[in-house]
Design a protein around this motif. Structure first.
Motif, short mmCIF file in Angstrom:
data_model
loop_
_atom_site.label_atom_id
_atom_site.label_comp_id
_atom_site.label_asym_id
_atom_site.label_seq_id
_atom_site.Cartn_x
_atom_site.Cartn_y
_atom_site.Cartn_z
N LEU A 26 93.55 113.62 69.22
CA LEU A 26 93.46 114.94 68.86
C LEU A 26 92.16 115.21 68.11
N THR A 27 91.87 114.30 67.45
CA THR A 27 90.51 114.75 66.66
C THR A 27 89.14 113.97 67.22
N SER A 28 89.56 113.38 68.19
CA SER A 28 88.51 112.53 68.87
C SER A 28 87.65 111.67 68.13
N THR A 29 88.07 111.31 66.93
CA THR A 29 87.27 110.29 65.96
C THR A 29 87.71 108.79 66.15
N PRO A 42 81.50 93.52 69.93
CA PRO A 42 81.74 95.13 70.28
C PRO A 42 82.63 95.91 69.55
N ALA A 43 82.58 96.95 69.66
CA ALA A 43 83.78 97.90 68.90
C ALA A 43 83.95 98.93 69.92
N LEU A 44 85.31 98.48 70.37
CA LEU A 44 85.75 99.36 71.75
C LEU A 44 86.70 100.33 71.09
N GLY A 51 76.97 116.00 66.40
CA GLY A 51 77.21 114.36 66.30
C GLY A 51 77.47 114.17 64.66
N ALA A 52 78.36 113.06 64.63
CA ALA A 52 78.69 112.56 63.35
C ALA A 52 77.91 112.92 62.08
N PRO A 53 76.55 112.46 62.03
CA PRO A 53 75.69 112.70 60.85
C PRO A 53 75.01 114.04 60.87
N GLU A 74 75.45 94.39 68.33
CA GLU A 74 76.56 94.79 69.22
C GLU A 74 76.22 95.18 70.59
N PRO A 75 77.03 94.43 71.54
CA PRO A 75 77.14 95.07 72.70
C PRO A 75 77.70 96.59 72.79
N THR A 76 77.65 97.20 73.88
CA THR A 76 78.04 98.53 74.08
C THR A 76 79.24 98.67 74.90
N GLY A 87 86.21 106.93 55.46
CA GLY A 87 85.76 107.95 56.28
C GLY A 87 85.51 107.52 57.71
N GLN A 88 86.04 106.43 58.26
CA GLN A 88 85.86 105.98 59.68
C GLN A 88 84.42 105.60 60.01
N GLY A 89 83.88 104.66 59.05
CA GLY A 89 82.56 104.21 59.04
C GLY A 89 81.41 105.34 58.72
N TYR A 128 75.40 124.96 65.71
CA TYR A 128 75.83 123.73 65.38
C TYR A 128 77.51 123.70 65.48
N SER A 129 77.96 122.46 65.99
CA SER A 129 79.53 122.37 65.89
C SER A 129 79.97 121.17 65.49
N PRO A 130 80.85 120.85 64.67
CA PRO A 130 81.26 119.61 64.23
C PRO A 130 82.04 118.76 65.32
N ASP A 131 82.71 119.42 66.47
CA ASP A 131 83.26 119.13 67.28
C ASP A 131 83.29 119.52 68.72
C1 B1M Z 1 75.28 119.77 71.06
O1 B1M Z 1 76.44 120.08 70.17
C2 B1M Z 1 77.17 119.22 69.80
C3 B1M Z 1 78.23 119.58 69.18
C4 B1M Z 1 79.20 118.53 68.77
C5 B1M Z 1 78.96 117.28 68.82
C6 B1M Z 1 77.60 116.61 69.68
C7 B1M Z 1 76.87 117.68 70.16
N1 B1M Z 1 77.71 115.35 69.75
C8 B1M Z 1 78.80 115.13 69.05
N2 B1M Z 1 79.55 116.04 68.69
C9 B1M Z 1 80.93 115.95 68.03
O2 B1M Z 1 81.77 116.36 68.97
C10 B1M Z 1 82.42 114.93 69.42
C11 B1M Z 1 83.65 115.03 69.85
O3 B1M Z 1 84.59 115.80 68.79
C12 B1M Z 1 82.09 113.97 68.08
O4 B1M Z 1 81.38 113.12 68.63
P1 B1M Z 1 81.16 111.59 67.76
O5 B1M Z 1 80.42 110.66 68.72
O6 B1M Z 1 81.04 111.76 66.55
O7 B1M Z 1 82.87 110.93 68.00
C13 B1M Z 1 83.07 110.15 69.22
C14 B1M Z 1 84.10 110.84 70.19
C15 B1M Z 1 83.76 108.91 68.74
N3 B1M Z 1 82.94 108.21 68.01
C16 B1M Z 1 81.90 107.44 68.32
O8 B1M Z 1 81.77 107.21 69.70
C17 B1M Z 1 81.17 106.67 67.31
C18 B1M Z 1 81.72 105.55 66.49
C19 B1M Z 1 80.88 104.48 65.93
C20 B1M Z 1 81.66 103.59 65.37
C21 B1M Z 1 79.87 103.97 66.73
C22 B1M Z 1 79.83 103.15 67.93
C23 B1M Z 1 81.15 103.38 68.93
C24 B1M Z 1 78.83 102.68 68.52
N4 B1M Z 1 77.74 102.31 67.93
CO1 B1M Z 1 77.06 102.95 66.26
N5 B1M Z 1 78.74 103.79 65.65
C25 B1M Z 1 78.95 104.59 64.73
C26 B1M Z 1 80.21 105.32 64.67
C27 B1M Z 1 80.81 105.57 63.43
C28 B1M Z 1 81.38 106.91 63.53
N6 B1M Z 1 82.68 107.14 62.88
O9 B1M Z 1 81.10 107.83 63.86
C29 B1M Z 1 77.72 104.75 63.94
C30 B1M Z 1 77.26 106.29 64.21
N7 B1M Z 1 76.83 103.85 64.47
C31 B1M Z 1 76.04 103.43 63.55
C32 B1M Z 1 75.03 102.47 63.69
C33 B1M Z 1 74.11 101.83 62.19
C34 B1M Z 1 74.60 101.72 64.98
N8 B1M Z 1 75.34 102.07 66.02
C35 B1M Z 1 74.85 101.32 67.12
C36 B1M Z 1 75.67 101.07 68.22
C37 B1M Z 1 76.68 101.45 68.68
C38 B1M Z 1 77.65 100.96 69.86
C39 B1M Z 1 76.59 100.83 71.02
C40 B1M Z 1 78.31 99.59 69.47
C41 B1M Z 1 78.75 102.00 69.73
C42 B1M Z 1 78.46 103.16 70.83
C43 B1M Z 1 79.21 102.97 72.26
C44 B1M Z 1 79.00 103.97 73.06
N9 B1M Z 1 79.14 103.89 74.40
O10 B1M Z 1 78.73 105.32 72.71
C45 B1M Z 1 73.50 100.85 66.91
C46 B1M Z 1 72.51 101.80 67.32
C47 B1M Z 1 72.13 101.78 68.66
C48 B1M Z 1 71.38 102.99 69.32
N10 B1M Z 1 70.05 102.88 69.28
O11 B1M Z 1 71.72 104.04 69.62
C49 B1M Z 1 73.57 100.71 65.28
C50 B1M Z 1 72.20 101.01 64.80
C51 B1M Z 1 74.07 99.47 64.83
C52 B1M Z 1 73.09 98.20 65.27
N11 B1M Z 1 72.45 97.79 64.22
O12 B1M Z 1 72.84 97.88 66.31
C53 B1M Z 1 76.10 103.96 62.22
C54 B1M Z 1 75.29 105.14 62.06
C55 B1M Z 1 74.02 104.82 60.83
C56 B1M Z 1 72.81 105.82 61.03
N12 B1M Z 1 71.83 105.30 61.23
O13 B1M Z 1 73.16 107.09 61.30
C57 B1M Z 1 77.57 104.61 62.33
C58 B1M Z 1 77.81 105.68 61.60
C59 B1M Z 1 78.65 103.34 61.98
C60 B1M Z 1 78.11 102.53 60.89
N13 B1M Z 1 78.43 102.96 59.76
O14 B1M Z 1 77.54 101.56 60.88
C61 B1M Z 1 81.42 114.84 67.23
O15 B1M Z 1 80.35 114.31 66.47
#
Ligand code: B1M
Lengths: 211, 489
Positions: free
Chosen positions: B288-291, B237-239, A178-180, B208-210, B359-361, A194-197
């Motif tokens: 490609l990077t799924s980010t 929302p952020a779609l 996951g991202a963090p 935000e909504p999901t 860094g994409q948020g 662990y894996s970054p992606d």
């Molecule tokens: C088991 O092994 C593995 C190995 C690899 C693994 C893995 C497991 N899991 C993932 N990976 C890895 O492989 C994947 C593909 O390569 C990658 O997965 P990712 O999930 O990283 O990548 C996805 C394909 C695309 N990326 C994403 O889908 C995440 C994008 C960002 C913008 C994001 C989104 C879209 C959302 N969000 Co949220 N969101 C952010 C994100 C910022 C960011 N750049 O990450 C982040 C993560 N969110 C954040 C926040 C704050 C929040 N979000 C929230 C809500 C949401 C939405 C619902 C609106 C939405 C999610 C929609 C959904 N259906 O999933 C809230 C929390 C809700 C909750 N309780 O979960 C809320 C708390 C906001 C609020 N106050 O309401 C931040 C995190 C802060 C923190 N505390 O760490 C954030 C970094 C953005 C920011 N700066 O504000 C790798 O990480």
């Protein structure tokens, strides 16, 4: 086109219908299931993986291929026991409690499935107990946890501990992401990997199962 | 000269024609009416049922178009936001454009070391000070995630740090309704009491909504809490097109709009006329990077469409700009910040957040905030346009100076150069020798220098001691009531 060539091409092109036809054909030609799996479906998906690495294929292309491969596997799975093919290793995956970020976790699930695993996807906001129950019930080989919030990362540690307490420690490997999440964090909480992606997660899972 | 000739030329930009707006609006209504939205909160489901929505299955509700239109009408078209001291500072609505920070960044691109590290509470303090000092930053936000604070108190401590280090309006997130209610109590203390906070809000909650088409329990609880208390909420929302929404931009816009408008319906049904800022982000997932892409061109197109839609609805609209996919403060960061600030300003979004995001948020960079402030200043000069009145055409001056003369010593040059010509603060316009003499510094170095200087020298106006004390007491209580409990998600 020879049957296997067509099968492989169909997986690469993500043509589910054609994959089914080829696999049916192979089955009625009495080609061993193991051969269909290894020299057909898995070979094809490995080519897809290579293409992805070279940026020739994008994520949706890979997922279509994965689905096509899955369609093929579904057809041969009933014969696994009769032949000497071991059942697919099972993987339990979920986004941890308190966290509803779903896309990344689903991508990992699909990529892992595309690499010949059976995936049990628990969804989001999954409490530790459900991870443990599911690992036990399915005799899963790998437990995968995703967290996108720093605030929910500590739950991964709880899950790893709960798995230990449940006596599953030696039997299931744990992977986090996951991202963090960082490699360092994975080490600190005692995760096995662990894996970054998503492609990396699938790669690692394959390594583990290959031994 | 033609009758009704307007001498001020103001560059604006829109992407949708009126017909195209209606097309998307109708498609949005169809999604709400036929596909419906998933409501993960019992109270929310009940409220929509009472408003005449059909339950499609279990928790998916179909919203009739009449209800959507009614809610758009009942929501205020303009929201007055104050600063901590009760002065009017932002009039959200129309084509007023305000810029500010974003929230929750896990990493910080360190000003001194130029490397990435985990963010902490001090980074929130730094962001508040930076935002407070820079005139182009209209509102502040946590920017960083305070990872050195116990989880359940994170957002509460952040809010306190923001209060203590700036008087500007605060855009803020919370983990759940649980800590949000503590934060609102803190704000009441600062404003005096609940009524005064309602009357002169200096804060905007961001929830935000999901995508696709879902509202979590936690999001709805935050939405209702703000509606009940009349606190402005930004519910958007952020779609990710191709992942949590259709891959096509028109499809992504339609789905995201349905999510945003269903939020407006929930909010207005809970409290008619309560202040809400709406809109959406519909960006792409990189295939490609799924980010999640923050700096891509599609982001700008869909957001311009969003602004056109909300101008048409007459609702205050949220925006994002000054953000980048780059992982350090570099040329890519500058390029993406510039495009987004330019387009965000010209389209006329009201509450534009995320200035300084990298860094994409995931990464915050104070130097990028300073750069953003200069880009904002530059772009606002473009937007101000110029006047084509007789005086400004300056026929008399032209005649007087004539061929071969110079304009440098005319009275009009002396009088008008400051207002006509924009002046950079950190950009280089020196000649090569002067530039060398000043140390051959890059733009990045100068801006980083400025960011460091702000942290060393800027002294924000402190909170009164009595208020500080009351905040401390509230936090002590929260420590007891919130520590160790599970928040609803
Ligand atoms: C088991 O092994 C593995 C190995 C690899 C693994 C893995 C497991 N899991 C993932 N990976 C890895 O492989 C994947 C593909 O390569 C990658 O997965 P990712 O999930 O990283 O990548 C996805 C394909 C695309 N990326 C994403 O889908 C995440 C994008 C960002 C913008 C994001 C989104 C879209 C959302 N969000 Co949220 N969101 C952010 C994100 C910022 C960011 N750049 O990450 C982040 C993560 N969110 C954040 C926040 C704050 C929040 N979000 C929230 C809500 C949401 C939405 C619902 C609106 C939405 C999610 C929609 C959904 N259906 O999933 C809230 C929390 C809700 C909750 N309780 O979960 C809320 C708390 C906001 C609020 N106050 O309401 C931040 C995190 C802060 C923190 N505390 O760490 C954030 C970094 C953005 C920011 N700066 O504000 C790798 O990480």
């Amino acid at each position: 086109m020879p049957l296997f060539e067509k099968l492989i091409e169909s997986v690469i092109q993500g043509e589910e219908g054609s994959v089914r036809e080829c696999v049916q054909q192979a089955l009625s030609d009495h080609i061993p299931v193991k051969e269909i799996l290894n020299d057909g479906l898995i070979k094809a998906i490995n080519i897809v993986g290579e293409k992805f690495k070279k940026s020739e294929f994008y994520v949706p292309d890979v997922l279509w291929s994965a689905q096509a491969m899955k369609a093929g596997i579904e057809l041969i799975q009933p014969f696994f026991q009769k032949s000497d093919v071991p059942p697919l290793a099972k993987v339990v995956i979920g986004t941890v409690e308190g966290d509803i970020h779903e896309i990344g976790k689903n991508l990992v699930a699909m990529m892992v499935e595309a690499n010949g695993f059976e995936v049990i996807n628990l969804g989001v906001d999954v409490p530790p107990e459900r991870f443990v129950e599911s690992v036990r019930a399915h005799q899963a080989k790998i437990c995968m946890m995703s967290a996108l919030l720093t605030t929910t990362m500590p739950t991964m540690k709880k899950i790893i501990e709960a798995l230990k307490e449940a006596g599953l420690a030696g039997r299931v490997k744990t992977m986090v992401g996951g991202a963090p999440v960082t490699k360092q964090f994975a080490l600190e909480i005692g995760a096995d990997g662990y894996s970054p992606d998503a492609p990396g997660a699938a790669e690692l899972a394959k390594e583990w199962i290959a031994g | 000269m033609a009758i009704g000739f307007k001498s001020q030329c103001v560059p604006t930009y829109r992407v949708l024609t009126e017909d195209q707006i209606k097309e998307i609006h109708l498609a949005t209504l169809e999604v709400l009416e036929k596909v419906g939205v998933r409501i993960l909160d019992e109270e929310g489901i009940q409220l929509l049922k009472e408003a005449g929505c059909q339950v499609k299955n279990e928790n998916v509700l179909q919203i009739p178009r009449g209800l959507v239109e009614e809610s758009i009408h009942s929501a205020p078209s303009s929201i007055q936001i104050y600063n901590r001291k009760g002065n009017e500072v932002m009039q959200l609505g129309g084509d007023h454009v305000y810029f500010g920070l974003g929230t929750d960044l896990i990493y910080t691109y360190d000003l001194k070391t130029g490397s990435l590290r985990r963010s902490c509470l001090q980074d929130v303090v730094n962001a508040a000070k930076t935002g407070d000092c820079l005139e182009e930053i209209d509102f502040i936000a946590s920017f960083a995630l305070a990872q050195d604070v116990p989880t359940n108190l994170m957002y509460i401590e952040c809010f306190k740090a923001l209060l203590e280090n700036s008087i500007k309006p605060i855009f803020f997130t919370a983990a759940g309704a649980e800590d949000l209610s503590v934060i609102l109590q803190m704000a009441e203390v600062v404003a005096g009491d609940e009524a005064r906070l309602r009357e002169k809000p200096f804060l905007i909650h961001y929830s935000e909504p999901t995508s696709p088409l879902s509202h979590s329990k936690s999001a709805i609880r935050k939405l209702f809490l703000c509606a009940d208390k009349g606190i402005p909420i930004n519910y958007t929302p952020a779609l990710l097109a191709g992942a949590t929404g259709p891959v096509t931009l028109a499809g992504a816009i339609t789905v995201a709009n349905a999510e945003a408008l269903s939020g407006v319906v929930l909010h207005q049904r809970r409290a008619k006329g309560a202040p809400i800022i709406s809109g959406f982000v519909a960006t792409t997932m990189d295939m490609l990077t799924s980010t999640a892409v923050y700096g891509g061109p599609e982001f700008r197109l869909t957001h311009s469409a969003c602004t056109d839609l909300y101008h048409y609805y007459g609702l205050p609209v949220w925006g994002t700009a000054g953000a980048s996919d780059a992982h350090c403060f570099d040329q890519q960061a500058a390029m993406e910040a510039t495009f987004s600030i330019l387009m965000g300003t010209l389209e006329g979004a009201n509450l534009i957040h995320d200035v300084g995001y990298l860094g994409q948020g995931l990464i915050g960079s104070p130097a990028t905030i300073v750069m953003g402030s200069e880009i904002i200043s530059y772009v606002k000069r473009i937007r101000r346009g110029f006047d084509i009145s007789q005086e400004q055409i300056a026929m008399e001056v032209i005649q007087k100076v004539g061929p071969g003369g110079n304009f440098l010593t005319t009275e009009s040059t002396r009088r008008l150069h400051r207002q006509e010509h924009w002046r950079p603060k950190y950009m280089n316009r020196d000649n090569p020798d002067m530039w060398k003499e000043k140390g051959s510094k890059t733009y990045g170095e100068r801006v980083t220098q400025k960011a460091l200087e702000i942290l060393e020298t800027h002294r924000p106006e402190p909170l009164p001691d009595s208020v500080r004390q009351k905040l401390e007491e509230l936090i002590k209580k929260a420590e007891k009531s919130l520590m160790g409990i599970k928040f609803v998600v």
